[in-house]
Design a protein around this motif. Structure first.
Motif, mmCIF file in Angstrom:
data_model
loop_
_atom_site.group_PDB
_atom_site.id
_atom_site.type_symbol
_atom_site.label_atom_id
_atom_site.label_comp_id
_atom_site.label_asym_id
_atom_site.label_seq_id
_atom_site.Cartn_x
_atom_site.Cartn_y
_atom_site.Cartn_z
ATOM 1 N N HIS A 7 0.783 -1.364 0.028
ATOM 2 C CA HIS A 7 -0.174 -0.022 -0.112
ATOM 3 C C HIS A 7 0.874 1.414 -0.086
ATOM 4 N N PRO A 8 0.465 2.260 -0.752
ATOM 5 C CA PRO A 8 1.121 3.534 -0.907
ATOM 6 C C PRO A 8 1.769 4.044 0.471
ATOM 7 N N VAL A 9 0.903 4.177 1.400
ATOM 8 C CA VAL A 9 1.228 4.597 2.627
ATOM 9 C C VAL A 9 2.221 3.882 3.619
ATOM 10 N N ILE A 10 2.225 2.405 3.193
ATOM 11 C CA ILE A 10 3.242 1.585 4.146
ATOM 12 C C ILE A 10 4.388 1.448 3.266
ATOM 13 N N ALA A 11 4.460 1.702 1.978
ATOM 14 C CA ALA A 11 5.652 1.942 1.269
ATOM 15 C C ALA A 11 6.415 2.945 1.646
ATOM 16 N N ASP A 12 5.648 4.190 1.788
ATOM 17 C CA ASP A 12 6.279 5.481 2.108
ATOM 18 C C ASP A 12 6.813 5.599 3.538
ATOM 19 N N TRP A 13 6.137 4.792 4.394
ATOM 20 C CA TRP A 13 6.336 4.457 5.853
ATOM 21 C C TRP A 13 7.779 3.981 5.758
ATOM 22 N N PHE A 14 7.884 2.740 5.219
ATOM 23 C CA PHE A 14 9.176 1.936 5.092
ATOM 24 C C PHE A 14 10.200 2.807 4.663
ATOM 25 N N GLN A 15 9.908 3.554 3.352
ATOM 26 C CA GLN A 15 11.064 4.207 2.916
ATOM 27 C C GLN A 15 11.819 5.459 3.893
ATOM 28 N N ARG A 16 10.779 6.037 4.704
ATOM 29 C CA ARG A 16 11.112 7.149 5.576
ATOM 30 C C ARG A 16 11.783 6.349 6.732
ATOM 31 N N LYS A 17 11.357 5.180 7.270
ATOM 32 C CA LYS A 17 12.013 4.437 8.574
ATOM 33 C C LYS A 17 13.112 4.052 8.223
ATOM 34 N N PHE A 18 13.217 3.274 6.930
ATOM 35 C CA PHE A 18 14.357 2.248 6.725
ATOM 36 C C PHE A 18 15.344 2.499 5.338
ATOM 37 N N GLY A 19 14.715 3.545 4.713
ATOM 38 C CA GLY A 19 15.695 3.813 3.427
ATOM 39 C C GLY A 19 15.182 2.872 2.102
ATOM 40 N N SER A 20 16.114 1.952 1.825
ATOM 41 C CA SER A 20 16.044 1.111 0.692
ATOM 42 C C SER A 20 16.062 -0.413 1.469
ATOM 43 N N PRO A 21 15.242 -1.424 0.959
ATOM 44 C CA PRO A 21 15.237 -2.779 1.463
ATOM 45 C C PRO A 21 16.432 -3.454 1.409
ATOM 46 N N THR A 22 16.751 -4.568 2.542
ATOM 47 C CA THR A 22 17.830 -5.168 2.445
ATOM 48 C C THR A 22 17.833 -6.199 1.322
ATOM 49 N N ALA A 23 18.637 -6.877 1.061
ATOM 50 C CA ALA A 23 18.828 -8.132 -0.064
ATOM 51 C C ALA A 23 17.586 -9.020 0.551
ATOM 52 N N PRO A 24 17.354 -9.681 1.629
ATOM 53 C CA PRO A 24 16.599 -10.743 2.133
ATOM 54 C C PRO A 24 15.134 -10.009 1.922
ATOM 55 N N GLN A 25 15.019 -8.540 2.023
ATOM 56 C CA GLN A 25 13.597 -8.208 1.891
ATOM 57 C C GLN A 25 13.181 -8.175 0.425
ATOM 58 N N GLU A 26 14.250 -7.350 -0.270
ATOM 59 C CA GLU A 26 13.633 -7.293 -1.692
ATOM 60 C C GLU A 26 13.719 -8.491 -2.499
ATOM 61 N N GLN A 27 14.438 -9.677 -2.132
ATOM 62 C CA GLN A 27 14.192 -10.905 -2.706
ATOM 63 C C GLN A 27 12.724 -11.859 -2.298
ATOM 64 N N GLY A 28 12.761 -11.308 -0.914
ATOM 65 C CA GLY A 28 11.887 -12.341 -0.100
ATOM 66 C C GLY A 28 10.353 -11.766 -0.324
ATOM 67 N N TRP A 29 10.138 -10.364 -0.436
ATOM 68 C CA TRP A 29 8.828 -9.892 -0.534
ATOM 69 C C TRP A 29 7.928 -10.483 -1.713
ATOM 70 N N PRO A 30 8.456 -10.273 -2.960
ATOM 71 C CA PRO A 30 7.719 -10.994 -4.352
ATOM 72 C C PRO A 30 7.413 -12.331 -4.252
ATOM 73 N N ALA A 31 8.196 -13.183 -3.493
ATOM 74 C CA ALA A 31 7.685 -14.628 -3.243
ATOM 75 C C ALA A 31 6.815 -14.682 -1.979
ATOM 76 N N ILE A 32 6.797 -14.011 -1.054
ATOM 77 C CA ILE A 32 5.922 -13.990 -0.004
ATOM 78 C C ILE A 32 4.697 -13.571 -0.493
ATOM 79 N N GLN A 33 4.382 -12.448 -1.298
ATOM 80 C CA GLN A 33 3.194 -11.736 -1.688
ATOM 81 C C GLN A 33 2.508 -12.728 -2.716
ATOM 82 N N SER A 34 3.324 -13.490 -3.463
ATOM 83 C CA SER A 34 2.864 -14.690 -4.375
ATOM 84 C C SER A 34 2.090 -15.679 -3.980
#
Length: 278
Positions: A7-34
């Motif tokens: 969700h755009p609000v959640i995406a914006d919160w993450f970016q403000r809080k953490f910046g860019s995702p780590t490798a486990p997050q970047e690779q894990g999220w597409p698989a989990i959301q599928s």
């Protein structure tokens, strides 16, 4: 972040809080959301826990915005470590509160996604509260998950679970606690009427394939093969049951063909009897 379909609000919160995702997050999220079973193996401190939680939080808050978030347990998080408080505060309680506030400000809706911890140290009053109003996210240990699966109220609460997250999974693979947890995972899968997504979080292990097999279970034909013989004891301890009243089909009565069976299942009245027969 948009490519992960948050969700755009959640995406914006993450970016403000953490910046860019780590490798486990970047690779894990597409698989989990599928919806696929997913095992994330990475060093400590790489963001594995948030990788698993954030996808679930996004789904729960979206349901809340649509008015579809019922008082049911959707996610079970299992950790073999009893000291869960610090990690849960950082990876769950803080995001829940921050995202709730961000959505309230942006969307004008106050969405409460509730979490609760259930371990052997949980007071009786808190346990009863969980049953009366199930949390959306349940944090527990392998042993407490087993106990919940053995009670009627616990099974009722767990019957709505959609996602199972197993943290520190490498710590139980190959030992007795792992065997116990594997059984509970299969019991949970058999309890619910819909597929349960399994997400495993592990330190780097070799061979990682063994950890993956532990997470998803063995789906071979032999897994569900029936035992060769059942022995059912009467409810009155150590009393006799005539063969004519035996629940076994004709030709499979007690006392026939000893030594020819490889597998035996015992159904007993009490734990005392189980110990006695052992």
């Amino acid at each position: 972040m948009q490519r992960f379909q948050f969700h755009p609000v959640i995406a914006d919160w993450f970016q403000r809080k953490f910046g860019s995702p780590t490798a486990p997050q970047e690779q894990g999220w597409p698989a989990i959301q599928s919806g696929a079973h997913t095992l994330i193996a990475a060093p400590t401190g790489s963001g594995k826990t948030l990788a698993a939680f954030l996808a679930s939080l996004d789904s729960l808050f979206r349901k809340g915005l649509k008015g579809d978030l019922s008082d049911e347990t959707h996610v079970v998080y299992v950790s073999p470590l009893k000291a869960l408080s610090n990690d849960i505060h950082k990876n769950l309680e803080e995001p829940l509160a921050s995202i709730r506030e961000a959505l309230k400000s942006a969307e004008g809706k106050d969405i409460e996604v509730r979490s609760a911890v259930r371990t052997g140290d949980t007071p009786a009053a808190a346990r009863q509260a969980l049953i009366k109003k199930p949390p959306h996210i349940l944090v527990t240990t392998p042993e407490s998950l087993y106990l919940l699966l053995t009670s009627e109220s616990g099974r009722r609460m767990l019957s709505t679970v959609r996602t199972l997250i197993v943290d520190e999974i490498h710590a139980v693979v190959g030992n007795r606690r792992g065997s116990h947890l594997a059984l509970s995972m299969e019991r949970l899968a058999a309890l619910v009427e819909h597929p349960v997504q399994r997400i495993g979080l592990s330190a780097t292990q070799k061979p990682i394939e063994d950890v993956g097999r532990f997470l998803v279970g063995n789906k071979s034909e032999k897994q569900h093969k029936s035992p060769d013989r059942w022995i059912e004891l009467p409810t009155d301890e150590l009393s006799a049951t005539p063969i004519k009243d035996s629940p076994l089909p004709k030709g499979e009565g007690q006392g026939e063909g000893e030594g020819t069976y490889r597998t035996t299942a015992l159904s007993v009245f009490s734990r005392m009897l189980a110990v006695h027969l052992k």
